[in-house]
Design a protein around this motif. Sequence first.
Motif, mmCIF file in Angstrom:
data_model
loop_
_atom_site.group_PDB
_atom_site.id
_atom_site.type_symbol
_atom_site.label_atom_id
_atom_site.label_comp_id
_atom_site.label_asym_id
_atom_site.label_seq_id
_atom_site.Cartn_x
_atom_site.Cartn_y
_atom_site.Cartn_z
ATOM 1 N N SER A 150 0.815 -1.216 0.000
ATOM 2 C CA SER A 150 0.000 0.000 0.000
ATOM 3 C C SER A 150 0.849 1.267 0.000
ATOM 4 O O SER A 150 0.357 2.338 0.302
ATOM 5 N N ASN A 151 2.141 1.116 -0.337
ATOM 6 C CA ASN A 151 3.054 2.263 -0.435
ATOM 7 C C ASN A 151 3.118 3.090 0.848
ATOM 8 O O ASN A 151 3.237 4.314 0.821
ATOM 9 N N TYR B 124 -4.007 -6.136 -0.038
ATOM 10 C CA TYR B 124 -3.386 -6.699 -1.236
ATOM 11 C C TYR B 124 -4.386 -6.864 -2.370
ATOM 12 O O TYR B 124 -5.515 -7.280 -2.160
ATOM 13 N N LYS B 125 -3.968 -6.519 -3.580
ATOM 14 C CA LYS B 125 -4.789 -6.718 -4.780
ATOM 15 C C LYS B 125 -4.242 -7.937 -5.506
ATOM 16 O O LYS B 125 -3.101 -7.935 -5.947
ATOM 17 N N ASN C 58 -4.542 -8.663 -10.388
ATOM 18 C CA ASN C 58 -3.635 -8.307 -11.478
ATOM 19 C C ASN C 58 -2.224 -8.834 -11.263
ATOM 20 O O ASN C 58 -1.278 -8.339 -11.863
ATOM 21 N N ARG D 24 4.084 1.714 -9.404
ATOM 22 C CA ARG D 24 3.446 1.972 -8.115
ATOM 23 C C ARG D 24 2.958 0.685 -7.446
ATOM 24 O O ARG D 24 3.129 0.499 -6.250
ATOM 25 N N GLU D 25 2.309 -0.202 -8.231
ATOM 26 C CA GLU D 25 1.669 -1.384 -7.660
ATOM 27 C C GLU D 25 2.633 -2.568 -7.621
ATOM 28 O O GLU D 25 3.295 -2.874 -8.613
ATOM 29 N N GLU E 297 1.987 -5.717 -7.601
ATOM 30 C CA GLU E 297 1.598 -6.828 -8.468
ATOM 31 C C GLU E 297 2.001 -6.634 -9.928
ATOM 32 O O GLU E 297 1.924 -7.568 -10.725
ATOM 33 N N LYS E 298 2.461 -5.409 -10.266
ATOM 34 C CA LYS E 298 2.871 -5.149 -11.648
ATOM 35 C C LYS E 298 4.391 -5.163 -11.818
ATOM 36 O O LYS E 298 4.890 -4.981 -12.929
ATOM 37 N N TYR F 286 6.752 4.895 -5.183
ATOM 38 C CA TYR F 286 6.909 3.843 -6.179
ATOM 39 C C TYR F 286 7.561 2.627 -5.518
ATOM 40 O O TYR F 286 8.123 2.712 -4.433
ATOM 41 N N GLN F 287 7.481 1.502 -6.206
ATOM 42 C CA GLN F 287 8.114 0.288 -5.686
ATOM 43 C C GLN F 287 9.629 0.412 -5.819
ATOM 44 O O GLN F 287 10.155 0.712 -6.893
#
Length: 701
Positions: free
Chosen positions: A159-160, A204-205, A208, A367-368, A370-371, A398-399
């Motif tokens: 969640s950053n 968590y998402k 994707n 950012r996410e 999962e990506k 950002y990650q």
Amino acid sequence: MNENKAITYSLLAHIRNSGTLMKGPVDVFVPLIKRTLNQINSKGILKGESILEIQNEANLMYSIDFPIPVLKIILNQIANEVNIGDEQNFIINKDSSFILKAFYFEDFEEKIQESKRDAENLEKIFIDFCKLKNIEVSNKTSIFDFIDKNKISISKYLSNNQDPNGIDYTIEAQFVEFFKKIPKVFDVVRRIYLGSIISSFLEYKTENFTQDVELLFDTNFIISLIDLNTPESTHTCKKLIEVGKNLGFKLTILSDTIEETKALIKKKAENFTNTFLTRKINPEDLYNACERRDLNSSDLERIIDNLDDSVKSFGISIYSFTERLKTSAKNSTELEKFKKIRTNHFSALHDTIAILYVKEKRTKKIREFEKVNCWFVNNSSSHELEDFKDFEKYSYEYQKETIRVDELLNILWLSNPRLNTNIENEDLIDIGLSSIVAHTLNDSLPKASIIRELDQNIQKYRADVITDKDILNISSRISNRQIKNISDFNNLANTNSVEFQKKLKEESLIQEKEEKERIEKFDKLYERFEKEINILDKVKSNFKTKEISLNEKSEQLENQKQQLSNEQNQNKIKIDNLSNELEKERKEKNEILKNLIAENREKFIENEIAKWKNKSLKQLMYCGIVMICAITYFLYLAEWKIDNCIYVYENYKNNFLITALITIVGFIFTFFILWDFRGKHYNHSNIKAFKDLIKIPEDLK
């Protein structure tokens, strides 16, 4: 709030471990929200303007935040479950208002009370532990915060959120490490830890999540992978390799990382007999792995020679085309920053090209979590890693490029624990707890360079004054953070070796005295703990005995009920058999009667058809008789007229005309009668039509 959260975590772990019907990541939270709806219903609340009311109640009950999108999914799942047919007990409207007609759920009340007792006892034992360590316990000090630390750590990826700094959890880590030997305490810690990780589902998402991921491994990861770290670290790194392969990840290491790993092992081999203090202070030191595996400097040299093949045997590809990255790194801002936190230029350059490699693979800032398609994975617990956090402060939006192996395993488990990732609950707990304890304790130690300098000074000036036991005592004081000014000791060694030895001896004697007192206190604590546990076990045992007794009575009633049910079933079977026999007889009689009626009906129809046919036959016979009589009469007159000449002839002529007329009329009637006869006896269509028109009597239908 901490205790309430701990109870919630314990309950989540219980649901997760016993939940055999869970199909999705939010299923574990469904019982909690059901209990919330029951709580709302018990207050007499039958409707609400918004599901925010449910969210607020859930947050108060469990001290964890349920995001509205996730809560909507859970509530709709509950509504689909409890609303059967026309009975609508729980309705979520499109405007997020709700109607709660009736809701009852108390499946976990007993488990919640047990979790509450466990949480209270754990906090009480922790407070006693702090007192033994002469540490003042404040309202802010809680063992539950430390257990929740790993969740906070991974939340910066999910969640950053920024990982809070400045909180010292050394005493909590020591508490967990100490009570690993006492299952009755440690099991509570394990359950709460598992629940804290499960609660991260809410952040968590999973929809994707990409599995097209590359993992780039750091030097410390390889050291652990080839079992030159603690057994726990080796298990963690091997687990990630196993999981990565199952998920189809690409596993990579830079050729420069191989060289750095070889250089690190070679340096350890060269100083194999010259270190003592470092290995006693840091359990993750390579020398401790050598002692555990009975390795010597020659064995380390062989490991260096075979390192490339060892790495490849794990399915890791070696990337050798790093010259371009080195060229880019030499003029990069990353290299300048790494120079400030690394011990030498080679290490700084290595980390820089690793970061640049990951950035190139990602092509852009992400950012996410999962990506993300590439990670620089480490297993470090050194101060350099803590310094590296300052280097990465800018990237919380950002990650970041780096991730610890235990954090990555936690998140992969969160992505879907039902996937074939081979991460069992027990693995997750052991990896996570071991990691946060090791990192926390190592964070509390002075930098490795300072300890190495002290170790060298001790070896240089120890003479006959400082014994091995003294060194052990000093290492204990450093590990427990009772000696903080190590740099002062090193400075003293350079200026006054005698005073240096004297100070070390004094610290050793202090530690020896404190150790005796601590052992006595721990013995008393353990005795008191055992007594309390025995009392609690006795209460639980009595409760269990009563529960068993109730279960036995319940089982007896159930057996009686079952026996009565069996007798009823047997009687029912007998009645059913008799009914079946009667029904069978009735059907047989009905069949016989049906066949008899059918037979009589066929006879009746045949008789009616026969009568119908006989009418035409009689008509034909009557016409035939008339025709025969007319012909006979005509022949008779003709024969008689010949004998009586002309007079008779005239009379005959008149009679002949009459006879002929009669004959013609007779022939006409006979023709029609013959036509009718043919139609009734030989025309099947006429016969079928007549048959269909026959009126069947009621008793023959």
